[in-house]
Design an enzyme around this catalytic site. Structure first.
Site, PDB file in Angstrom:
ATOM      1  N   PRO A 129      15.163  44.155  38.751  1.00  0.00           N
ATOM      2  CG  PRO A 129      13.760  45.764  37.819  1.00  0.00           C
ATOM      3  CD  PRO A 129      14.092  44.300  37.755  1.00  0.00           C
ATOM      4  CG  ASP A 139      10.919  48.970  39.626  1.00  0.00           C
ATOM      5  OD1 ASP A 139      10.582  49.818  38.783  1.00  0.00           O
ATOM      6  OD2 ASP A 139      10.145  48.138  40.112  1.00  0.00           O
ATOM      7  CD1 TRP A 174       3.227  45.994  40.274  1.00  0.00           C
ATOM      8  CD2 TRP A 174       5.036  44.757  39.904  1.00  0.00           C
ATOM      9  NE1 TRP A 174       3.650  45.505  41.477  1.00  0.00           N
ATOM     10  CE2 TRP A 174       4.763  44.741  41.277  1.00  0.00           C
ATOM     11  CE3 TRP A 174       6.145  44.046  39.420  1.00  0.00           C
ATOM     12  CZ2 TRP A 174       5.543  44.050  42.193  1.00  0.00           C
ATOM     13  CZ3 TRP A 174       6.926  43.357  40.338  1.00  0.00           C
ATOM     14  CH2 TRP A 174       6.621  43.362  41.707  1.00  0.00           C
ATOM     15  CD  GLN A 199       9.456  40.140  42.411  1.00  0.00           C
ATOM     16  OE1 GLN A 199       8.755  40.537  41.488  1.00  0.00           O
ATOM     17  NE2 GLN A 199       9.621  40.836  43.528  1.00  0.00           N
ATOM     18  CD1 TRP A 241      10.233  42.191  36.508  1.00  0.00           C
ATOM     19  CD2 TRP A 241      11.771  40.592  36.762  1.00  0.00           C
ATOM     20  NE1 TRP A 241      11.283  42.479  35.661  1.00  0.00           N
ATOM     21  CE2 TRP A 241      12.241  41.515  35.806  1.00  0.00           C
ATOM     22  CE3 TRP A 241      12.564  39.504  37.098  1.00  0.00           C
ATOM     23  CZ2 TRP A 241      13.473  41.369  35.177  1.00  0.00           C
ATOM     24  CZ3 TRP A 241      13.797  39.366  36.482  1.00  0.00           C
ATOM     25  CH2 TRP A 241      14.242  40.285  35.525  1.00  0.00           C
ATOM     26  CE  LYS A 257       6.347  40.178  55.505  1.00  0.00           C
ATOM     27  NZ  LYS A 257       4.996  40.377  55.003  1.00  0.00           N
ATOM     28  CE  LYS A 314      13.157  49.413  58.201  1.00  0.00           C
ATOM     29  NZ  LYS A 314      12.816  50.431  57.224  1.00  0.00           N
TER      30      LYS A 314
END
Length: 1058
Positions: free
Chosen positions: A46, A85, A519, A554, A558, A591, A594
């Site tokens: 999610p 999520d 989490w 993850q 996750w 990476k 912004k």
RNA sequence: GGGCCCGUAGCAUAGCAGGUGGUGCACCCGGCUGAUAACCGGGAGGUCGUGCGUUCGAAUCGCAUCGGGCCCA
């Protein structure tokens, strides 16, 4: 079939296709179609509901969609519920920001109920916007009914899991040092800590040794504010420590420092001189007692019996003695537990000192640094500053502190072995994602702190008796209602906080105030998405998941949280296979962020090039598990590839329509490959070849999909479209499309193109679902399914794969390239025929290929003959060059004469003689191979170029016949160009007149043969060719002057009958 | 500080059970002109991050080192 006139416009195609899917409910119908297939239980990781999706999110969903579409075509019944999520600190912080809040106090005053409503609205709004964005990417997950972590039934799934943990004795209330955000006033997970550089004090402090005059332990710290909580000093028993008499400004004091660090520490403290009095092992220092330099400011410090302890992790850095405050450091805490030290933590939730900190009470810890340093007085040995990586709250960017607090834990360390065992049972793509990366992470895992002191989250379902302290863990809402006798309106805070459960002791049980670490929410997704424990059937049938795929970040997220929760609840991994994919980076491999301004959004790419291009690009650019370096040029390349696909698709349509071509239908008006299978033996080689190629492609792709080599699959597709279809097959088949009369050749061409496009669209469907659908929709027969996504994956047809033909065609393609090179060298355009092309080779494969596909070779070379010569070609001439290094010594002063003789000799004859007799005589001199080297000399008009295992020789010498054809082709091309300018239909007839300035050229193309050829090619009902003839009375619709290889021509054309 | 992955021409990428480095884009030159605001061919361009080692031979194996990414401390 309808004609397609426009060029590839992805946005238009995609809008049309998505509209079609919506109108015809294609997604639902595909689901329906596969519902009896073998289940494939996929769990969507999610995404968190904040803001817009970025490139990485898009990539993630595109990978999922491509894989699921593939399995669907393989007949699987996909369980593909999307998920979101939606709880957690990030949303709370955003809402706080919107409301202008700065602390928990603001929230409490505003009211928790109102606050969580704001959070709920925020999450739901963003969820809907994200679903829309995913739908636009053509992602086929169930976005109409996504699992949402904020739903009561989802919350139950989490509650149920904690209840299991309690039953198994894996739930624990513990006093631990945790990462603490003083602004959010909550514990935060390790994964919620962001590191960047921070400048802090770096101080060396003297701790006076008890019962010794003027003798100190020297420690170092970057957090002076933790000194009020000091209880011990750690040394490493592997080091030697020195007792030093150090002199400064006439004073002398005794200091303890690790032996190797004495010099640097004393220099730091500006000591002028020193003597080492003795050296001892670290273990000899253990047990030494000392007092706190802050005993005057912090009353409790005077009560603590400080001592030296041993710890392995002490490094040979700074002083080699480490200040231990078990209330403020993880390692410190562990040492504290081991040594039975007091855990003193005089800091409150907001990061301010408590009254226990005495003089420092009420101060914010980081602000107190200077005061603490000042209070140290003479005990401060040196003061510097240091810039080091320091942790910050990932949401509000406040520097974190470590704080010992009471929290709820899942005892992950107790189930670690079984987690490691489970990892080995999961199929990992790539293999090392599990065996190395994930394994190493789990191996080092600690107990999992699942509690947070916040509002917007799943309330921890633990009720505790105020009187007897007994606790109970609630598993479902029904259970809570039953035990409390109260209807639960919403299982969130503050509503659940008000629910009281009577205790057996007669007291009242109230809920502990904490909520879950967010989490923990997603950790239970694999059963929550199936509605378990409220519903059982689907769970029993489907769980655990067949497949999940997420980014490498993850691993700790996750992949881990799910494994942990599932091992607690069910004793096994909740997934059978995992694809770990990479991260989306910018073109420089950095990476996207912004602050860098290097962020590329999926939206930008889609607006410029369309969804299919984006999809194909991210899958094609690199292996799924490597990081994706986004590159606009590559995106353009993919756009071009799909554009070529589009052109290949639309080019035969006008001819097919003109000829009313109907592909041979199978049963029920449904297309199948029966025509191709029945006629394959009679079909031209190039047709058989492309049919073989597309089947080979299907075979390779299916193999690579087994391992989720999405990059190989898409690269194979791109190569097929570009190399095989566009650059080769289409070039070969064009002429057959233009045939006037019906013929088997033309029919075969149509059937072949149709077959290839039908197979290709199915192969493309999982990756570029829109363009595949668009093409399919136009090509499908009445009895065919409405959508390409309802088709089965096209299995490779072994009977149609011809490996020999494929390799022979490779030879022809290499030949074709070589001919083009040779012609370029000879400055003879491809349009002009050549008499003979010779291929010299020693390779049987080349010989067989060129002989077997001689028609094709002739055609490609535009040659009267293509011949294969093994060994030497007799037209090759040789030029002899003297080797003076050998001639000089042997012939002495005759040398120059021999040199001249060799240079003027006929090289070809000389070479033959030497090869035959081992020597040749030139004017009485015996010449052997030592004296001469031969270089190839091509006959006049012959040009060579290398091809694979052979050399191609093209004779570009013109003859009148060749010239006639050449000029005729030139005229044809010009008239075609003029037809185009008049915008004539391909089947319109014209009248034309050609006037040629050059008499010889005029007579060449006036020959009946060429006049007929020209008239036929350009569909001229009447054609006149003249030399300086008078202009026709009637002006033509279009008249143009041309320069053809230096020959002036005037050409006029009009549509016939006008 | 530790784990895992990546580092090949201007850019991107293949090759990695060791044996003279392929491909695409961009660039330069040319061709084609019934897919045409398309298409095709040719050419130039590489210390395979760096160093050391194993080997007759290393982009491919080992060690070290530098750079990038994800994660952990």
């Amino acid at each position: 079939m309808k004609e397609v006139t426009g060029s590839y416009n992805p946005r238009e195609v995609e809008a049309g296709v998505q509209d079609y899917w919506k109108r015809e409910k294609i997604y639902a119908r595909v689901q329906e179609l596969r519902k009896d297939g073998k289940a494939f239980f996929f769990v969507d990781g999610p995404p968190y509901t904040t803001g817009n999706i970025h490139l990485g999110t898009a990539w993630n969903k595109i990978i999922k969609d491509a894989i699921l579409r593939y399995h669907r075509m393989q007949g699987r019944n996909i369980i593909e519920r999307a998920g979101y999520d939606m709880h957690g600190l990030p949303i709370e912080v955003k809402v706080e920001h919107q409301l202008g809040f700065t602390s928990k106090k603001d929230i409490e005053e505003y009211g928790i109920a109102a606050f969580i409503e704001q959070c709920r609205t925020f999450a739901v709004t963003h969820m809907e916007s994200m679903s829309d964005q995913f739908r636009q990417l053509g992602i086929w997950l169930d976005f109409d009914d996504p699992y949402q972590t904020i739903k009561p039934e989802y919350i139950e799934s989490a509650w149920w899991a904690v209840q299991r943990a309690e039953e198994r004795g894996l739930l624990e209330r513990g006093h631990r040092v945790v990462n603490w955000c003083p602004r959010c006033e909550t514990a935060i997970a390790d994964s919620e800590v962001e590191y960047w550089d921070e400048t802090d004090p770096s101080i060396f402090v003297k701790f006076p040794i008890a019962g010794r005059e003027n003798e100190y332990l020297v420690i170092w710290t970057t957090t002076p504010w933790t000194l009020p909580a000091n209880v011990a000093v750690a040394v490493n028993t592997a080091f030697t420590y020195a007792r030093v008499a150090a002199k400064k400004d006439g004073h002398e004091e005794i200091l303890w420092i690790a032996d190797e660090l004495v010099e640097s520490v004393l220099k730091m403290g500006r000591y002028q001189d020193y003597t080492v009095l003795e050296r001892v092992n670290g273990s000899d220092l253990v047990g030494t007692e000392y007092t706190s330099p802050l005993a005057g400011q912090v009353p409790h410090q005077a009560e603590i019996r400080h001592r030296v302890v041993a710890a392995d992790y002490v490094a040979l850095e700074n002083t080699g003695l480490v200040h231990i405050a078990p209330g403020h450091g993880w390692d410190d805490y562990l040492v504290g537990i081991q040594e039975g030290l007091e855990v003193f933590c005089p800091v409150d939730a907001g990061g301010c000192f408590t009254p226990e900190a005495g003089a420092f009470a009420d101060m914010y810890v980081r602000d107190a640094n200077d005061l603490v340093i000042e209070a140290l007085g003479d005990y401060l040995l040196a003061r510097r500053t240091i810039t080091h990586r320091y942790g910050h709250c990932w949401r509000c960017k406040t520097p974190i502190i470590y704080r010992a607090t009471a929290q709820w834990f899942i005892k992950a360390t107790e189930i670690r072995e079984s987690m490691l065992e489970e990892i080995t049972k999961v199929k990992w793509y790539p293999e090392w994602a599990g065996s190395a990366r994930f394994h190493d992470f789990v191996k080092d895992s600690r107990d999992w702190c699942i509690s947070r002191q916040r509002y917007w989250g799943i309330p921890i379902p633990i009720w505790q008796c105020e009187q007897c302290g007994k606790r109970t863990v609630i598993g479902t809402i029904a259970e809570l209602e039953e035990r409390s006798g109260v209807k639960v309106p919403d299982p969130h805070r503050p509503y659940v906080d008000e629910i009281v459960i009577p205790c057996a002791c007669g007291g009242e049980m109230r809920r502990v105030a904490d909520i879950f670490d967010v989490w923990f929410d997603s950790a239970v997704a694999s059963w929550a998405t199936l509605g378990f424990p409220r519903k059982r059937e689907a769970f029993d049938r489907l769980w655990p998941a067949d497949f999940i795929t997420e980014g490498q970040d993850q691993t700790r997220g996750w992949f881990y949280s799910q494994l942990g929760a599932s091992t607690v609840a069910f004793g096994r991994a909740p997934y059978k296979s995992v694809l770990m994919h990479g991260f989306a980076l910018d073109a420089e491999g950095r990476k996207m962020s912004k602050s860098f301004g290097n962020v590329v959004t999926p939206e930008e790419v889609v607006n410029q090039f369309g969804v299919d291009v984006l999809r194909f690009y991210v899958l094609w650019a690199n292996a799924p598990w490597d990081d994706l370096k986004f590159n606009w040029d590559s995106v353009k390349t993919i756009h071009r590839t799909l554009n070529i696909l589009w052109n290949v698709y639309r080019f035969p349509l006008p001819y097919m329509i003109l000829d009313s071509f109907e592909p041979a239908a199978g049963d029920g008006g449904r297309w199948d490959d029966s025509f191709v299978r029945a006629h394959i033996k009679d079909m031209p080689k190039e047709d058989r070849w492309i049919i073989s190629r597309v089947n080979s492609l299907a075979r390779t792709m299916a193999g690579d999909m087994q391992e989720y080599y999405l990059h190989k699959v898409t690269r194979a597709l791109a190569a097929f479209i570009l190399e095989d279809l566009s650059r080769w097959y289409v070039q070969l088949v064009r002429a057959r499309m233009w045939l006037e009369e019906d013929s088997p050749e033309k029919r075969y061409a149509y059937e072949t193109v149709y077959y290839v496009m039908r197979r290709l669209t199915a192969l493309l469907a999982p990756f570029t679902p829109h363009i595949a659908e668009e093409i399919y929709r136009n090509l499908r027969l009445a009895g065919d399914p409405e959508s390409v996504h309802m088709l089965d994956w096209p299995e490779a047809d072994d009977l149609l794969i011809a490996p020999d033909l494929e390799s022979a065609m490779e030879v022809i393609r290499s030949f074709d390239d070589a001919v083009a090179t040779a012609r370029q060298n000879g400055k003879r355009k491809l349009r002009w025929p050549v008499s003979e092309t010779v291929v010299v080779t020693g390779s049987d494969e080349v010989k067989t290929a060129l002989e077997g596909l001689n028609d094709l070779a002739l055609n490609r070379a535009n040659a009267r003959a293509v011949r294969v010569v093994t060994g030497a070609w007799d037209r090759i001439l040789w030029k002899a060059e003297p080797v003076m290094r050998a001639i000089g010594p042997e012939f002495g002063k005759e040398g120059p004469k021999v040199k001249a003789l060799i240079e003027s000799a006929d090289g070809t004859t000389l070479k033959a003689a030497i090869e035959r007799d081992g020597k040749a005589e030139l004017d009485g001199y015996a010449i052997t191979e030592r004296h001469v080297t031969f270089t190839e000399a091509l006959p006049e008009g012959v040009f060579a170029a290398p091809m694979k295992d052979a050399t191609v020789y093209v004779d570009v010498t013109l003859t009148p016949a060749l010239e006639a054809e050449g000029y005729a082709r030139e005229v044809i091309r010009r008239i075609q160009e003029m037809r185009r300018q008049l915008d004539l239909n391909v089947d319109d007839f014209i009248v034309a007149a050609v006037n040629v300035d050059d008499e010889r050229v005029a007579s060449l193309i006036s020959e009946e043969e060429w006049q007929k050829e020209i008239a036929g090619e350009v569909r001229a009902a009447a054609l006149t060719v003249r030399h300086n003839g008078e202009k026709p009375a009637e002006p033509f619709a279009l008249e143009k002057d041309w320069d053809v290889e230096g020959v002036q021509m005037q050409i006029g054309i009009s549509r016939a009958g006008e």
